[in-house]
Design a protein around this motif. Structure first.
Motif, PDB file in Angstrom:
ATOM      1  N   ASN A  41       0.830  -1.199   0.000  1.00  0.00           N
ATOM      2  CA  ASN A  41       0.000   0.000   0.000  1.00  0.00           C
ATOM      3  C   ASN A  41       0.870   1.257   0.000  1.00  0.00           C
ATOM      4  N   GLN A  45       1.011   4.148  -2.910  1.00  0.00           N
ATOM      5  CA  GLN A  45       0.796   5.579  -2.672  1.00  0.00           C
ATOM      6  C   GLN A  45       1.975   6.398  -3.187  1.00  0.00           C
ATOM      7  N   ALA A  50       1.137  10.493  -4.333  1.00  0.00           N
ATOM      8  CA  ALA A  50       0.196  11.099  -3.387  1.00  0.00           C
ATOM      9  C   ALA A  50       0.925  12.165  -2.576  1.00  0.00           C
ATOM     10  N   LEU A  53       0.421  10.768   2.724  1.00  0.00           N
ATOM     11  CA  LEU A  53       0.117   9.352   2.915  1.00  0.00           C
ATOM     12  C   LEU A  53      -1.278   9.201   3.499  1.00  0.00           C
ATOM     13  N   ASN A  54      -2.022   8.265   2.966  1.00  0.00           N
ATOM     14  CA  ASN A  54      -3.336   7.938   3.494  1.00  0.00           C
ATOM     15  C   ASN A  54      -3.126   6.911   4.602  1.00  0.00           C
ATOM     16  N   ASN A 173      -3.864   0.575  -5.568  1.00  0.00           N
ATOM     17  CA  ASN A 173      -3.993   1.534  -6.656  1.00  0.00           C
ATOM     18  C   ASN A 173      -5.416   1.535  -7.219  1.00  0.00           C
ATOM     19  N   ALA A 176      -7.755   3.153  -4.662  1.00  0.00           N
ATOM     20  CA  ALA A 176      -7.542   4.604  -4.564  1.00  0.00           C
ATOM     21  C   ALA A 176      -8.178   5.322  -5.753  1.00  0.00           C
TER      22      ALA A 176
END
Length: 187
Positions: A41, A45, A50, A53-54, A173, A176
């Protein structure tokens, strides 16, 4: 000299991993799956550039890997050999029965672990299920066949972990992108 020390460290780590896999397989697979899913993950990202970061997504992948990603396949492969020992039979059962069910579980639970409601999680599952399952069948079937047929049993978990790393990147991906599309539709 420095190269041999690096090689020694790698051998020690691999040896410790195999020892742990032999002595405490469920715990080892859960922890390994947690790390691989989180790393996949994170890489996804970073590859998507991004800005931030989520963290919810990272935690969701970590929790899913630890709770489901290690234990569920562990028990599945442990019991599949009671039904058949033939590699083609194992592959067919894994691809036709196990994979569709596991994809439902993963897509739904990842959304729930991110804090989404049941309705939102289910809606995302409906949108992503068939494309993700089709991609899994299309891209991973050959790797699964090779792993089941040609890889020695002792190394299969390691190979699955490698495959799982790249699958985590793909799945993160895909999710997202779907989340971004859903957000854009609401605005």
């Amino acid at each position: 000299m420095a190269l041999s020390k690096s090689v020694d460290i790698v051998y020690e780590l691999v040896g410790a991993y195999f020892h742990s896999l032999y002595s405490t397989p469920l715990k080892t697979k859960a922890l390994t799956s947690c790390c691989i899913a989180t790393l996949g993950n994170y890489v996804s990202q970073k590859l998507s550039r991004a800005k931030h970061l989520n963290h919810d997504s990272l935690i969701a992948f970590a929790l899913f890997g630890f709770i489901f990603g290690g234990p569920v396949p562990h028990y599945f492969y442990q019991h599949i050999h009671k039904l058949t020992k033939h590699s083609l039979g194992i592959l067919l059962i894994e691809r036709i029965l196990y994979t569709p069910c596991f994809q439902v579980l993963s897509l739904y639970m990842l959304a729930r672990f991110e804090g989404k409601t049941h309705e939102t999680s289910y809606a995302q599952l409906e949108k992503l299920y068939w494309p993700v399952l089709a991609a899994n069948w299309k891209y991973l079937t050959l790797f699964q066949f090779i792993n089941i047929t040609f890889v020695p049993p002792m190394l299969r978990v390691l190979v699955v972990n490698l495959i799982g790393f790249f699958w985590s990147i793909y799945l993160a991906n895909k999710r997202a992108k779907q989340t971004a599309m859903d957000r854009a539709r609401k605005e």
